[in-house]
Write a protein that holds these residues in place. Structure first.
Motif, PDB file in Angstrom:
ATOM      1  N   LEU A 225      -4.337  61.127   1.146  1.00 17.54           N
ATOM      2  CA  LEU A 225      -3.496  62.115   1.817  1.00 17.54           C
ATOM      3  C   LEU A 225      -3.123  61.640   3.218  1.00 17.54           C
ATOM      4  N   LYS A 226      -4.105  61.166   3.963  1.00 18.37           N
ATOM      5  CA  LYS A 226      -3.861  60.747   5.349  1.00 18.37           C
ATOM      6  C   LYS A 226      -2.892  59.574   5.419  1.00 18.37           C
ATOM      7  N   ASP A 227      -3.087  58.588   4.535  1.00 19.88           N
ATOM      8  CA  ASP A 227      -2.204  57.422   4.545  1.00 19.88           C
ATOM      9  C   ASP A 227      -0.783  57.788   4.166  1.00 19.88           C
ATOM     10  N   THR A 228      -0.649  58.701   3.190  1.00 20.82           N
ATOM     11  CA  THR A 228       0.679  59.064   2.690  1.00 20.82           C
ATOM     12  C   THR A 228       1.434  59.959   3.669  1.00 20.82           C
ATOM     13  N   MET A 229       0.708  60.851   4.348  1.00 21.49           N
ATOM     14  CA  MET A 229       1.363  61.888   5.143  1.00 21.49           C
ATOM     15  C   MET A 229       1.447  61.585   6.634  1.00 21.49           C
ATOM     16  N   ALA A 230       0.835  60.501   7.081  1.00 19.53           N
ATOM     17  CA  ALA A 230       0.748  60.256   8.525  1.00 19.53           C
ATOM     18  C   ALA A 230       2.111  60.280   9.199  1.00 19.53           C
ATOM     19  N   GLY A 231       3.080  59.577   8.628  1.00 15.94           N
ATOM     20  CA  GLY A 231       4.409  59.527   9.242  1.00 15.94           C
ATOM     21  C   GLY A 231       5.082  60.876   9.280  1.00 15.94           C
ATOM     22  N   ALA A 232       4.955  61.651   8.184  1.00 13.52           N
ATOM     23  CA  ALA A 232       5.595  62.960   8.127  1.00 13.52           C
ATOM     24  C   ALA A 232       4.984  63.915   9.148  1.00 13.52           C
ATOM     25  N   ILE A 233       3.662  63.853   9.312  1.00 16.94           N
ATOM     26  CA  ILE A 233       3.009  64.742  10.271  1.00 16.94           C
ATOM     27  C   ILE A 233       3.447  64.415  11.692  1.00 16.94           C
ATOM     28  N   GLU A 234       3.435  63.139  12.037  1.00 15.75           N
ATOM     29  CA  GLU A 234       3.798  62.758  13.399  1.00 15.75           C
ATOM     30  C   GLU A 234       5.272  63.061  13.691  1.00 15.75           C
ATOM     31  N   GLN A 235       6.155  62.793  12.735  1.00 22.99           N
ATOM     32  CA  GLN A 235       7.573  63.091  12.947  1.00 22.99           C
ATOM     33  C   GLN A 235       7.799  64.593  12.996  1.00 22.99           C
ATOM     34  N   GLY A 236       7.120  65.332  12.117  1.00 22.34           N
ATOM     35  CA  GLY A 236       7.280  66.776  12.115  1.00 22.34           C
ATOM     36  C   GLY A 236       6.855  67.402  13.428  1.00 22.34           C
ATOM     37  N   LEU A 237       5.728  66.949  13.988  1.00 23.89           N
ATOM     38  CA  LEU A 237       5.258  67.484  15.263  1.00 23.89           C
ATOM     39  C   LEU A 237       6.207  67.138  16.393  1.00 23.89           C
ATOM     40  N   ALA A 238       6.733  65.910  16.378  1.00 21.39           N
ATOM     41  CA  ALA A 238       7.669  65.498  17.430  1.00 21.39           C
ATOM     42  C   ALA A 238       8.944  66.325  17.373  1.00 21.39           C
ATOM     43  N   HIS A 239       9.455  66.549  16.172  1.00 21.09           N
ATOM     44  CA  HIS A 239      10.681  67.326  16.030  1.00 21.09           C
ATOM     45  C   HIS A 239      10.441  68.814  16.277  1.00 21.09           C
ATOM     46  N   GLU A 240       9.241  69.283  15.968  1.00 21.90           N
ATOM     47  CA  GLU A 240       8.914  70.678  16.293  1.00 21.90           C
ATOM     48  C   GLU A 240       8.961  70.881  17.805  1.00 21.90           C
ATOM     49  N   LEU A 241       8.398  69.930  18.535  1.00 25.25           N
ATOM     50  CA  LEU A 241       8.449  70.003  20.000  1.00 25.25           C
ATOM     51  C   LEU A 241       9.893  70.038  20.478  1.00 25.25           C
ATOM     52  N   LEU A 242      10.750  69.220  19.862  1.00 25.47           N
ATOM     53  CA  LEU A 242      12.164  69.178  20.247  1.00 25.47           C
ATOM     54  C   LEU A 242      12.839  70.521  20.002  1.00 25.47           C
ATOM     55  N   THR A 243      12.593  71.138  18.844  1.00 27.35           N
ATOM     56  CA  THR A 243      13.261  72.409  18.546  1.00 27.35           C
ATOM     57  C   THR A 243      12.714  73.555  19.394  1.00 27.35           C
ATOM     58  N   PHE A 244      11.514  73.392  19.966  1.00 25.98           N
ATOM     59  CA  PHE A 244      11.001  74.394  20.887  1.00 25.98           C
ATOM     60  C   PHE A 244      11.890  74.522  22.123  1.00 25.98           C
ATOM     61  N   THR A 245      12.626  73.498  22.437  1.00 24.22           N
ATOM     62  CA  THR A 245      13.500  73.531  23.616  1.00 24.22           C
ATOM     63  C   THR A 245      14.926  73.944  23.269  1.00 24.22           C
ATOM     64  N   SER A 246      15.187  74.286  22.003  1.00 25.59           N
ATOM     65  CA  SER A 246      16.556  74.576  21.571  1.00 25.59           C
ATOM     66  C   SER A 246      16.955  76.021  21.858  1.00 25.59           C
TER      67      SER A 246
END
Length: 267
Positions: A225-246
């Protein structure tokens, strides 16, 4: 672990089973920040648990876990505070996911009621999920103009495949118990009064197994799970931070507060 250090949840030990009861945010005499801070600490502490051989997670109110007493007020406050507060929230969300996956003791979710947003993420990352037939699972981040970045965009497609995951993540629609069982989101569906007893019985079965074999098998699966999802989790968190400023997030929250339909403009 020092269970007395928590105010937003209570703990019950019976033999080799540790049960964690999430308190109803509407009734807990604490702030939204305290709720997230304690959830952020919970799974780190459970990594060090030495007495229990299985852990049950459930709600003490009508829901399993919905996260916030005042989501509109809390999210608007975070935006007003600026990047340091928003990014601190991102770090807590990141820590919750990775610490949860590093808990070697089996985790059994007993969804006595709705699991929403972060609550859904926590439930879906557990090793077995018992769901009341009256409950729903939902990740409604998009409805407030925010990315499902706290693990939802990673675990939903792992469980049900990308197309079905997007059907729910892009709309925020809730999944009923019967749908969740059919789609493989949960492992068992029970009448609401039988959820916790059934989950506890299963936890006892896991606790009776060979501890090292059970824990190490779980961690081998979680490594995948960790190996497969690492990129999605990190990108999702980064984009969530971005949409917090929208502006769209502010529009969604103020519309919810005003009781009207939001008008989004993509900025």
């Amino acid at each position: 672990m020092d269970t007395d250090a928590y105010t937003t949840m209570r703990f019950e030990r019976r033999g080799q089973i540790l049960t964690v009861f999430f308190r109803d945010p509407a009734e807990a005499n604490t702030s939204d920040l305290a709720i997230h801070e304690e959830v952020g600490r919970l799974f780190h502490d459970l990594r060090e648990e030495r007495e229990a051989r299985a852990i049950v997670l459930t709600g003490s109110g009508p829901a399993f876990f919905t996260g916030l007493k005042d989501p509109v007020g809390s999210l608007l406050w975070q935006r007003e505070q600026g990047l340091p507060v928003i990014d601190a929230g991102r770090q807590v969300a990141r820590r919750i996911v990775w610490d949860l996956l590093d808990v070697e003791i089996p985790l059994v979710a007993a969804l006595n009621g709705d699991a929403t947003g972060l609550g859904a993420t926590i439930a879906l990352f557990c090793d077995a999920i018992f769901m009341a037939d009256t409950a729903t699972v939902a990740d409604p981040h998009v409805r407030i103009g925010v990315v499902a970045g706290d693990g939802g965009a990673a675990i939903w497609p792992m469980v049900m495949g990308p197309a079905l995951a997007k059907r729910y993540l892009l709309t925020g629609d809730p999944v009923t118990a019967s749908e969740a069982a059919h789609l493989g989101l949960v492992t068992h569906v029970c009448p609401v009064g039988e959820v916790l007893p059934a989950a506890t019985a299963f936890a006892r079965r896991l606790a009776a197994g060979a501890p090292l074999a059970v824990r190490y098998t779980k961690m081998a699966v979680n490594r995948l799970l960790k190996d497969t999802m690492a990129g999605a989790i990190e990108q999702g968190l980064a984009h969530e931070l971005l949409t917090f400023t929208s502006e769209d997030m502010v529009e969604a929250l103020t519309a919810a507060r005003d009781g009207r339909t939001p008008a989004f403009h993509g900025r």
